[in-house]
Design a protein around this motif. Structure first.
Motif, PDB file in Angstrom:
ATOM      1  N   UNK A   1       1.740  39.417 -29.889  1.00  0.00           N
ATOM      2  CA  UNK A   1       2.708  39.466 -30.986  1.00  0.00           C
ATOM      3  C   UNK A   1       3.921  38.566 -30.740  1.00  0.00           C
ATOM      4  N   UNK A   2       4.627  38.321 -31.831  1.00  0.00           N
ATOM      5  CA  UNK A   2       5.901  37.609 -31.794  1.00  0.00           C
ATOM      6  C   UNK A   2       6.938  38.568 -32.375  1.00  0.00           C
ATOM      7  N   UNK A   3       8.077  38.702 -31.739  1.00  0.00           N
ATOM      8  CA  UNK A   3       9.161  39.561 -32.209  1.00  0.00           C
ATOM      9  C   UNK A   3      10.419  38.715 -32.303  1.00  0.00           C
ATOM     10  N   UNK A   4      11.092  38.758 -33.456  1.00  0.00           N
ATOM     11  CA  UNK A   4      12.310  37.967 -33.626  1.00  0.00           C
ATOM     12  C   UNK A   4      13.401  38.809 -34.272  1.00  0.00           C
ATOM     13  N   UNK A   5      14.643  38.480 -33.944  1.00  0.00           N
ATOM     14  CA  UNK A   5      15.808  39.138 -34.520  1.00  0.00           C
ATOM     15  C   UNK A   5      16.773  38.091 -35.023  1.00  0.00           C
ATOM     16  N   UNK A   6      17.469  38.399 -36.117  1.00  0.00           N
ATOM     17  CA  UNK A   6      18.369  37.389 -36.681  1.00  0.00           C
ATOM     18  C   UNK A   6      19.756  37.959 -36.966  1.00  0.00           C
TER      19      UNK A   6
ATOM     20  N   UNK B   1      26.347  32.305 -33.411  1.00  0.00           N
ATOM     21  CA  UNK B   1      27.020  31.005 -33.411  1.00  0.00           C
ATOM     22  C   UNK B   1      26.960  30.300 -32.060  1.00  0.00           C
ATOM     23  N   UNK B   2      26.959  31.046 -30.970  1.00  0.00           N
ATOM     24  CA  UNK B   2      26.984  30.423 -29.653  1.00  0.00           C
ATOM     25  C   UNK B   2      25.588  30.153 -29.091  1.00  0.00           C
ATOM     26  N   UNK B   3      24.548  30.496 -29.850  1.00  0.00           N
ATOM     27  CA  UNK B   3      23.195  30.259 -29.354  1.00  0.00           C
ATOM     28  C   UNK B   3      22.708  28.884 -29.771  1.00  0.00           C
ATOM     29  N   UNK B   4      21.652  28.454 -29.134  1.00  0.00           N
ATOM     30  CA  UNK B   4      21.059  27.171 -29.474  1.00  0.00           C
ATOM     31  C   UNK B   4      20.103  27.288 -30.652  1.00  0.00           C
ATOM     32  N   UNK B   5      19.723  28.490 -31.001  1.00  0.00           N
ATOM     33  CA  UNK B   5      18.761  28.712 -32.071  1.00  0.00           C
ATOM     34  C   UNK B   5      19.483  28.787 -33.402  1.00  0.00           C
ATOM     35  N   UNK B   6      19.374  27.777 -34.177  1.00  0.00           N
ATOM     36  CA  UNK B   6      20.057  27.771 -35.472  1.00  0.00           C
ATOM     37  C   UNK B   6      19.068  27.679 -36.626  1.00  0.00           C
ATOM     38  N   UNK B   7      17.805  27.719 -36.346  1.00  0.00           N
ATOM     39  CA  UNK B   7      16.784  27.612 -37.389  1.00  0.00           C
ATOM     40  C   UNK B   7      16.571  28.960 -38.070  1.00  0.00           C
ATOM     41  N   UNK B   8      16.124  28.901 -39.292  1.00  0.00           N
ATOM     42  CA  UNK B   8      15.728  30.107 -40.008  1.00  0.00           C
ATOM     43  C   UNK B   8      14.225  30.258 -39.821  1.00  0.00           C
ATOM     44  N   UNK B   9      13.801  31.473 -39.514  1.00  0.00           N
ATOM     45  CA  UNK B   9      12.403  31.748 -39.242  1.00  0.00           C
ATOM     46  C   UNK B   9      11.821  32.595 -40.362  1.00  0.00           C
ATOM     47  N   UNK B  10      10.543  32.449 -40.603  1.00  0.00           N
ATOM     48  CA  UNK B  10       9.858  33.178 -41.662  1.00  0.00           C
ATOM     49  C   UNK B  10      10.274  34.649 -41.681  1.00  0.00           C
ATOM     50  N   UNK B  11      10.704  35.131 -42.836  1.00  0.00           N
ATOM     51  CA  UNK B  11      11.051  36.534 -43.004  1.00  0.00           C
ATOM     52  C   UNK B  11      12.500  36.876 -42.708  1.00  0.00           C
ATOM     53  N   UNK B  12      13.310  35.916 -42.269  1.00  0.00           N
ATOM     54  CA  UNK B  12      14.716  36.181 -41.965  1.00  0.00           C
ATOM     55  C   UNK B  12      15.609  35.469 -42.969  1.00  0.00           C
ATOM     56  N   UNK B  13      16.703  36.131 -43.328  1.00  0.00           N
ATOM     57  CA  UNK B  13      17.689  35.520 -44.223  1.00  0.00           C
ATOM     58  C   UNK B  13      18.673  34.663 -43.434  1.00  0.00           C
ATOM     59  N   UNK B  14      18.984  35.101 -42.218  1.00  0.00           N
ATOM     60  CA  UNK B  14      19.970  34.393 -41.408  1.00  0.00           C
ATOM     61  C   UNK B  14      19.345  33.671 -40.235  1.00  0.00           C
ATOM     62  N   UNK B  15      20.205  33.144 -39.399  1.00  0.00           N
ATOM     63  CA  UNK B  15      19.760  32.409 -38.218  1.00  0.00           C
ATOM     64  C   UNK B  15      19.091  33.349 -37.218  1.00  0.00           C
ATOM     65  N   UNK B  16      18.132  32.832 -36.492  1.00  0.00           N
ATOM     66  CA  UNK B  16      17.419  33.616 -35.491  1.00  0.00           C
ATOM     67  C   UNK B  16      18.258  33.683 -34.220  1.00  0.00           C
ATOM     68  N   UNK B  17      18.513  34.907 -33.744  1.00  0.00           N
ATOM     69  CA  UNK B  17      19.306  35.113 -32.526  1.00  0.00           C
ATOM     70  C   UNK B  17      18.436  35.314 -31.299  1.00  0.00           C
ATOM     71  N   UNK B  18      17.273  35.920 -31.497  1.00  0.00           N
ATOM     72  CA  UNK B  18      16.419  36.239 -30.354  1.00  0.00           C
ATOM     73  C   UNK B  18      14.962  36.090 -30.750  1.00  0.00           C
ATOM     74  N   UNK B  19      14.173  35.674 -29.794  1.00  0.00           N
ATOM     75  CA  UNK B  19      12.746  35.501 -30.020  1.00  0.00           C
ATOM     76  C   UNK B  19      12.024  35.884 -28.737  1.00  0.00           C
ATOM     77  N   UNK B  20      11.085  36.827 -28.847  1.00  0.00           N
ATOM     78  CA  UNK B  20      10.267  37.218 -27.701  1.00  0.00           C
ATOM     79  C   UNK B  20       8.821  37.229 -28.163  1.00  0.00           C
ATOM     80  N   UNK B  21       7.925  36.922 -27.245  1.00  0.00           N
ATOM     81  CA  UNK B  21       6.518  36.926 -27.598  1.00  0.00           C
ATOM     82  C   UNK B  21       5.666  37.111 -26.356  1.00  0.00           C
ATOM     83  N   UNK B  22       4.446  37.539 -26.592  1.00  0.00           N
ATOM     84  CA  UNK B  22       3.437  37.577 -25.544  1.00  0.00           C
ATOM     85  C   UNK B  22       2.163  37.012 -26.155  1.00  0.00           C
ATOM     86  N   UNK B  23       1.018  37.305 -25.590  1.00  0.00           N
ATOM     87  CA  UNK B  23      -0.204  36.714 -26.125  1.00  0.00           C
ATOM     88  C   UNK B  23      -0.757  37.462 -27.337  1.00  0.00           C
TER      89      UNK B  23
END
Length: 123
Positions: A29-34, A5-27
């Motif tokens: 892979x992409x790793x996300x948590x919701x 709730x306190x994060x700026x990321x409120x979008x839903x990302x492919x494969x997640x049911x809830x809001x995305x809390x964290x997003x990390x990536x390099x050249x």
């Protein structure tokens, strides 16, 4: 209240049911948590995205045989794609095409007249 709730990321990302809390990536892979507790990992692009050409910078200790084994390609492909007439002409720092993004497109060098891939030895 959502753990995100306190994060700026409120979008839903492919494969997640809830809001995305964290997003990390390099050249690679992409790793996300919701908020639903799920973690997702995927490679950049998709199976439908165009693949880019891949290059190798020729370095000390390299050879056409070594490059072919490293990238899982035929020596003849390296020769054709890069317009190599003799292995003696290779030099340190030379940029060599080692994987074609679209195998159906000719490379600028590979489309030159008079350059043919050497015949592979038959066993």
């Amino acid at each position: 209240m959502s753990r995100c709730a306190k994060t700026l990321w409120t979008k839903v990302l492919r494969g997640h049911e809830g809001q995305v809390c964290a997003l990390q990536f390099d050249n690679v892979i992409i790793l996300s948590g919701s908020a639903d507790g799920s973690l997702r990992q995927w490679k950049w692009g998709s199976k439908f995205a165009a693949r880019a050409d891949k290059y190798h910078i020729y370095d000390r200790g390299d050879s056409l045989v070594k490059l072919a084994k490293t990238y899982g390609i035929e020596i003849g492909d390296i020769v054709l794609w890069n317009g190599i007439r003799s292995a003696k002409d290779l030099y340190l720092g030379q940029r060599l095409l080692v994987q074609k993004g679209d195998p159906n497109n000719k490379t600028e060098v590979g489309s030159l007249e008079g350059i043919e891939a050497p015949k592979q030895p038959t066993e």
